[in-house]
Design a protein around this motif. Structure first.
Motif, PDB file in Angstrom:
ATOM      1  N   LYS A  85       0.683  -0.963   0.156  1.00 58.52           N
ATOM      2  CA  LYS A  85       0.114   0.338   0.068  1.00 58.52           C
ATOM      3  C   LYS A  85       0.818   1.170  -0.087  1.00 58.52           C
ATOM      4  O   LYS A  85       0.523   2.314  -0.635  1.00 58.52           O
ATOM      5  CB  LYS A  85      -1.521   0.062   1.415  1.00 58.52           C
ATOM      6  CG  LYS A  85      -2.291   0.899   1.089  1.00 58.52           C
ATOM      7  CD  LYS A  85      -3.346   0.557   2.108  1.00 58.52           C
ATOM      8  CE  LYS A  85      -4.509   2.172   2.048  1.00 58.52           C
ATOM      9  NZ  LYS A  85      -3.605   2.763   1.727  1.00 58.52           N
ATOM     10  N   ASP A  86       2.180   1.049   0.912  1.00 62.52           N
ATOM     11  CA  ASP A  86       3.147   2.701   0.813  1.00 62.52           C
ATOM     12  C   ASP A  86       3.662   2.628  -0.327  1.00 62.52           C
ATOM     13  O   ASP A  86       3.759   3.429  -1.575  1.00 62.52           O
ATOM     14  CB  ASP A  86       4.119   1.991   2.165  1.00 62.52           C
ATOM     15  CG  ASP A  86       3.583   2.756   3.400  1.00 62.52           C
ATOM     16  OD1 ASP A  86       2.520   3.133   3.223  1.00 62.52           O
ATOM     17  OD2 ASP A  86       3.394   2.167   4.365  1.00 62.52           O
ATOM     18  N   ALA A  87       3.603   1.472  -1.047  1.00 61.67           N
ATOM     19  CA  ALA A  87       4.228   1.971  -2.500  1.00 61.67           C
ATOM     20  C   ALA A  87       2.852   2.099  -3.170  1.00 61.67           C
ATOM     21  O   ALA A  87       3.728   1.863  -4.803  1.00 61.67           O
ATOM     22  CB  ALA A  87       5.116   0.316  -3.015  1.00 61.67           C
ATOM     23  N   GLY A  88       2.049   1.933  -3.076  1.00 60.59           N
ATOM     24  CA  GLY A  88       1.368   2.204  -4.752  1.00 60.59           C
ATOM     25  C   GLY A  88       0.914   1.072  -4.957  1.00 60.59           C
ATOM     26  O   GLY A  88       0.513   1.450  -6.230  1.00 60.59           O
ATOM     27  N   THR A  89       0.791   0.144  -5.359  1.00 58.55           N
ATOM     28  CA  THR A  89       0.828  -1.212  -5.516  1.00 58.55           C
ATOM     29  C   THR A  89      -0.433  -2.090  -5.259  1.00 58.55           C
ATOM     30  O   THR A  89      -0.232  -3.111  -5.435  1.00 58.55           O
ATOM     31  CB  THR A  89       2.355  -2.471  -6.320  1.00 58.55           C
ATOM     32  OG1 THR A  89       2.475  -2.859  -4.548  1.00 58.55           O
ATOM     33  CG2 THR A  89       3.240  -1.031  -6.469  1.00 58.55           C
ATOM     34  N   LEU A  90      -0.661  -1.187  -3.908  1.00 60.34           N
ATOM     35  CA  LEU A  90      -1.519  -2.650  -3.544  1.00 60.34           C
ATOM     36  C   LEU A  90      -3.128  -3.180  -4.333  1.00 60.34           C
ATOM     37  O   LEU A  90      -3.818  -1.801  -4.342  1.00 60.34           O
ATOM     38  CB  LEU A  90      -2.421  -2.529  -1.928  1.00 60.34           C
ATOM     39  CG  LEU A  90      -2.834  -3.424  -1.120  1.00 60.34           C
ATOM     40  CD1 LEU A  90      -2.300  -4.688  -0.501  1.00 60.34           C
ATOM     41  CD2 LEU A  90      -3.425  -2.298  -0.034  1.00 60.34           C
ATOM     42  N   GLN A  91      -3.808  -3.785  -4.846  1.00 56.17           N
ATOM     43  CA  GLN A  91      -5.097  -4.221  -5.474  1.00 56.17           C
ATOM     44  C   GLN A  91      -5.767  -4.881  -4.221  1.00 56.17           C
ATOM     45  O   GLN A  91      -6.003  -4.889  -3.070  1.00 56.17           O
ATOM     46  CB  GLN A  91      -5.138  -5.832  -6.298  1.00 56.17           C
ATOM     47  CG  GLN A  91      -3.055  -5.597  -6.945  1.00 56.17           C
ATOM     48  CD  GLN A  91      -3.196  -4.448  -7.978  1.00 56.17           C
ATOM     49  OE1 GLN A  91      -4.682  -3.558  -8.542  1.00 56.17           O
ATOM     50  NE2 GLN A  91      -2.977  -3.408  -8.505  1.00 56.17           N
ATOM     51  N   ALA A  92      -7.741  -3.997  -4.275  1.00 52.24           N
ATOM     52  CA  ALA A  92      -7.907  -4.794  -3.609  1.00 52.24           C
ATOM     53  C   ALA A  92      -8.715  -6.091  -3.803  1.00 52.24           C
ATOM     54  O   ALA A  92      -9.445  -5.830  -2.847  1.00 52.24           O
ATOM     55  CB  ALA A  92      -9.906  -3.705  -4.350  1.00 52.24           C
ATOM     56  N   VAL A  93      -7.988  -6.685  -4.211  1.00 53.96           N
ATOM     57  CA  VAL A  93      -8.168  -8.303  -4.183  1.00 53.96           C
ATOM     58  C   VAL A  93      -7.803  -8.467  -3.175  1.00 53.96           C
ATOM     59  O   VAL A  93      -7.526  -9.708  -2.090  1.00 53.96           O
ATOM     60  CB  VAL A  93      -7.930  -9.029  -5.383  1.00 53.96           C
ATOM     61  CG1 VAL A  93      -6.846  -9.409  -5.946  1.00 53.96           C
ATOM     62  CG2 VAL A  93      -8.569 -10.551  -5.152  1.00 53.96           C
ATOM     63  N   GLU A  94      -6.653  -8.258  -2.515  1.00 58.24           N
ATOM     64  CA  GLU A  94      -5.336  -7.968  -1.769  1.00 58.24           C
ATOM     65  C   GLU A  94      -6.248  -7.731  -0.998  1.00 58.24           C
ATOM     66  O   GLU A  94      -5.843  -8.635   0.586  1.00 58.24           O
ATOM     67  CB  GLU A  94      -4.444  -7.759  -1.586  1.00 58.24           C
ATOM     68  CG  GLU A  94      -3.111  -8.459  -3.438  1.00 58.24           C
ATOM     69  CD  GLU A  94      -2.213  -7.822  -3.630  1.00 58.24           C
ATOM     70  OE1 GLU A  94      -1.401  -7.711  -3.066  1.00 58.24           O
ATOM     71  OE2 GLU A  94      -2.201  -7.003  -5.176  1.00 58.24           O
TER      72      GLU A  94
END
Length: 386
Positions: A308-317
């Motif tokens: 999330k901090d890297a801006g790569t977190l997906q909603a499914v995760e």
């Protein structure tokens, strides 16, 4: 200040700043929440007096930047959530309603005037907010909401009902979601507006140290400036819900850890057949199984927080994390209660209180079933919601 459940040197994965912030929140919970939570839970009291202290620690809207907010990272936000929920799910939820839902809605989708009017006051605890999406017949499917906002000249007029709205009866501002002729919109609504009514839901068997309300909207008239200008459609409230769901991934493990620690401490001192419970193989198996899931749950939370901090977190995760950690946390709380025996059904010990609370946590912000289908859609490419 590592937990006794830490079998993998989890603290070594955190920065010094992250550990210091976590320990500050933990000390606050140990001093202000844990000594009082049993009486608050029993009397169904939300401790409003803690709001200024939470604000002073920078915990209200802590993940937002500017407007008096602390600008903490996603990992720091998660660590704080875990510590707050180790105290009680209801108190962590209240911080989430304020920051992840109401403040995030204004921050992400509001006008500059709306942000300046409300966010500083909410960050310093002078104004409590709520987020009104769920309705009596629209929970998992918010697209079925019946609340409607119609145009009347330059104004909007809202009519409808909402249910399970956290903090609504003590809030100064509500972010209300309603159907309109142009799609679902959000409205920043002072709760002093004529036609707005919020009534606490009582009695409850879960989340007793927090406030959830029924809300009635009867010809609530708002100026056009009350509408969130950047929120049209369900993606807007969903973006806020994902902030709250992310916090739950950490919070549930905080409750699980506290239940485990209560059981571990009890097992070391409680004698049966002239030996501590902790000295029996069946008890050790329970403790080990609980500790394994706590360690895995925190690793998952940290991995998702870094993404999330890297801006790569997906909603499914986020769905994966909430589904797993809520499911494991409630199992841990229930298992911890068995080690306490009959004493575990009293409020002298935390596991059954955590278990009761987690029944709500696994239900709100998407049930187990909904998050299962979100992950199932990712695996199969087929949506099975309808």
């Amino acid at each position: 200040m590592a937990s006794v459940s830490d079998l993998i040197d989890f603290d070594s994965l955190l920065t010094q700043e992250e550990r210091t912030f976590r320990d500050t929140v933990r000390s606050f919970v140990d001093a202000e929440i844990k000594p009082n939570i049993a009486k608050w839970f029993e009397s169904a009291t939300f401790p409003l007096e803690l709001v200024p202290e939470l604000a002073q620690l920078g915990l209200l809207g802590m993940h937002l930047k500017g407007y008096g907010c602390a600008g903490r990272s996603a990992v720091e936000y998660g660590l704080a959530g875990a510590e707050l929920e180790a105290g009680d799910s209801g108190l962590r939820t209240s911080v989430s309603v304020q920051g992840s839902l109401a403040m995030t809605a204004i921050y992400k989708h509001g006008s500059e005037d709306q942000k300046r009017e409300w966010l500083p006051a909410m960050a310093n605890g002078k104004a409590i907010g709520c987020f009104a999406l769920t309705e009596p017949t629209a929970g998992s499917d918010p697209s079925g909401m019946k609340t409607f906002a119609r145009r009347d000249g330059e104004d909007w007029v809202l009519n409808g009902s909402k249910r399970w709205i956290g903090l609504a009866s003590v809030a100064k501002v509500a972010v209300i979601w309603a159907q309109t002729e142009e799609g679902i919109r959000g409205f920043v609504t002072p709760t002093s507006t004529s036609g707005f009514t919020a009534t606490p839901i009582e009695p409850k068997l879960s989340m007793r140290a927090s406030i959830q309300c029924d809300m009635e909207l009867s010809d609530v008239r708002l100026p056009n400036s009350a509408a969130l200008p950047n929120a049209v459609g369900l993606n807007a409230p969903f973006s806020c819900l994902n902030e709250a769901r992310y916090g739950i991934i950490w919070g549930a493990m905080g409750a699980a850890r506290d239940a485990f620690e209560a059981a571990l401490d009890y097992s070391r001192h409680r004698l049966q057949f002239d030996k501590p419970l902790a000295g029996y193989q069946l008890t050790q198996q329970k403790l080990v199984d609980m500790a394994l899931e706590i360690n895995k749950g925190f690793l998952l939370a940290l991995h998702l927080g870094r993404r999330k901090d890297a801006g790569t977190l997906q909603a499914v995760e986020i769905s994966l994390g909430k589904l797993n950690n809520c499911r494991e946390a409630i199992n841990i709380a229930r298992e911890a209660r068995t080690i306490l025996g009959g004493n575990g059904v009293t409020l002298d010990y935390s596991p059954l209180r955590h278990s009761n609370n987690l029944e709500s946590v696994r239900t709100y912000e998407g049930t187990d079933e909904v998050h299962t289908l979100v992950v199932g859609r990712k695996l199969t490419g087929i949506a099975a919601f309808r």
